[in-house]
Design an enzyme around this catalytic site. Structure first.
Site, PDB file in Angstrom:
ATOM      1  CD  GLU A  40      -2.767   1.120   2.529  1.00 50.22           C
ATOM      2  OE1 GLU A  40      -3.867   1.697   2.483  1.00 50.22           O
ATOM      3  OE2 GLU A  40      -2.332   0.550   3.555  1.00 50.22           O
ATOM      4  CE  LYS A 112      -7.935   0.891   3.056  1.00 49.17           C
ATOM      5  NZ  LYS A 112      -6.880   1.602   3.841  1.00 49.17           N
ATOM      6  CB  CYS A 153      -4.372  -1.732   4.193  1.00 52.90           C
ATOM      7  SG  CYS A 153      -3.509  -1.521   5.791  1.00 52.90           S
TER       8      CYS A 153
END
Length: 275
Positions: A40, A112, A153
């Site tokens: 990330e 995301k 994440c």
């Protein structure tokens, strides 16, 4: 198929981060990797929102992504940039992951979905949604004999996403991350192993690690987990490095036959709220 996770300690300058990434990609190619995942915030790990706004480039003709496409073509690799910030029209950013094919072309992208908004006792409220806009679509892409499922994440705390990806055919889950040290020590291994076990999939997690120019410390410990939940490769530290493992699509078939959780899942009614 050989896959590789790259561990980095990204800073504030996109060109410097790209320069640090290039030899790691070459090392992965030298070890025979077919697909490489970076962490990330690969291209910029910002100090604050103003610093992010000053350096984040638009997605179209993005200079660092153009260079990654050239590297994918030169090295003959699938390269997935775990994420980088992309400016949006509402003043916020997408935390975007981008997959390049071995010909240098962009194959897929994912924004995301899950954003960390929390009020933590004794600390100021943290609102990731003030800087980033969450994505709205799960994404998979063909990757040789595998189908790649995208996540980033904090997504790893939401099993429904991985269940959705697995039911869409994903057999390898990508989890680029920048975990803090305390949460990494407590949750990193168990969450990644759980996502592998419950979907009968390989999981590859490429991490940021070390003390960054923005003052943050991240956990490192990039992992590759097999469909039975076994850690088959790990960088047992927080320094930059390359992690390579060979994976077999038949292992996915066998794990899903032994524990057919995806096939046995059923819809059910939620309990009524009580007064």
């Amino acid at each position: 198929m050989k896959i590789a996770a790259i561990q980095m300690c990204s800073g504030l300058d996109p060109d410097q981060n790209l320069a640090a990434l290039e030899p790691l990609l070459e090392e992965a190619a030298g070890q025979g990797a077919d697909y490489v995942l970076t962490p990330e915030v690969t291209m910029i790990f910002p100090e604050n929102r103003d610093q992010l706004r000053s350096v984040a480039a638009p997605f179209v003709d993005h200079p660092q992504l153009a260079k990654v496409g050239e590297l994918a073509r030169r090295l003959g690799l699938f390269i997935q940039i775990g994420s980088l910030p992309i400016p949006l029209e509402d003043g916020r950013f997408a935390n975007r992951s981008v997959l390049f094919g071995p010909g240098g072309e962009q194959r897929a992208r994912y924004d995301k979905i899950h954003l960390f908004d929390a009020d933590i006792a004794g600390l100021n409220a943290y609102r990731e949604s003030a800087t980033y806009r969450g994505g709205e679509r799960a994404v998979t892409a063909e990757l040789g004999e595998f189908r790649l499922g995208f996540s980033i994440c904090y997504d790893m705390r939401f099993p429904r996403l991985y269940n959705t990806l697995a039911n869409a055919g994903a057999t390898l889950m990508a989890v680029p991350a920048a975990f803090t040290v305390p949460t990494g020590q407590a949750h990193w291994h168990v969450l990644l192993r759980a996502r592998a076990i419950e979907t009968g999939s390989y999981v590859i997690a490429a991490a940021q690690g070390g003390v960054h120019a923005n003052g943050r410390s991240t956990y490192g410990h990039s992992l590759i987990v097999d469909p039975w939940g076994k850690v088959i490769a790990e960088l047992d530290h927080d320094r930059p490095g390359v992690l390579v493992a060979e994976i077999d699509p038949q292992a996915v078939v066998e794990a899903r036959q032994r524990i057919p959780a995806l096939a046995n899942a059923r819809d059910f009614a939620s309990p009524a709220l009580q007064d």
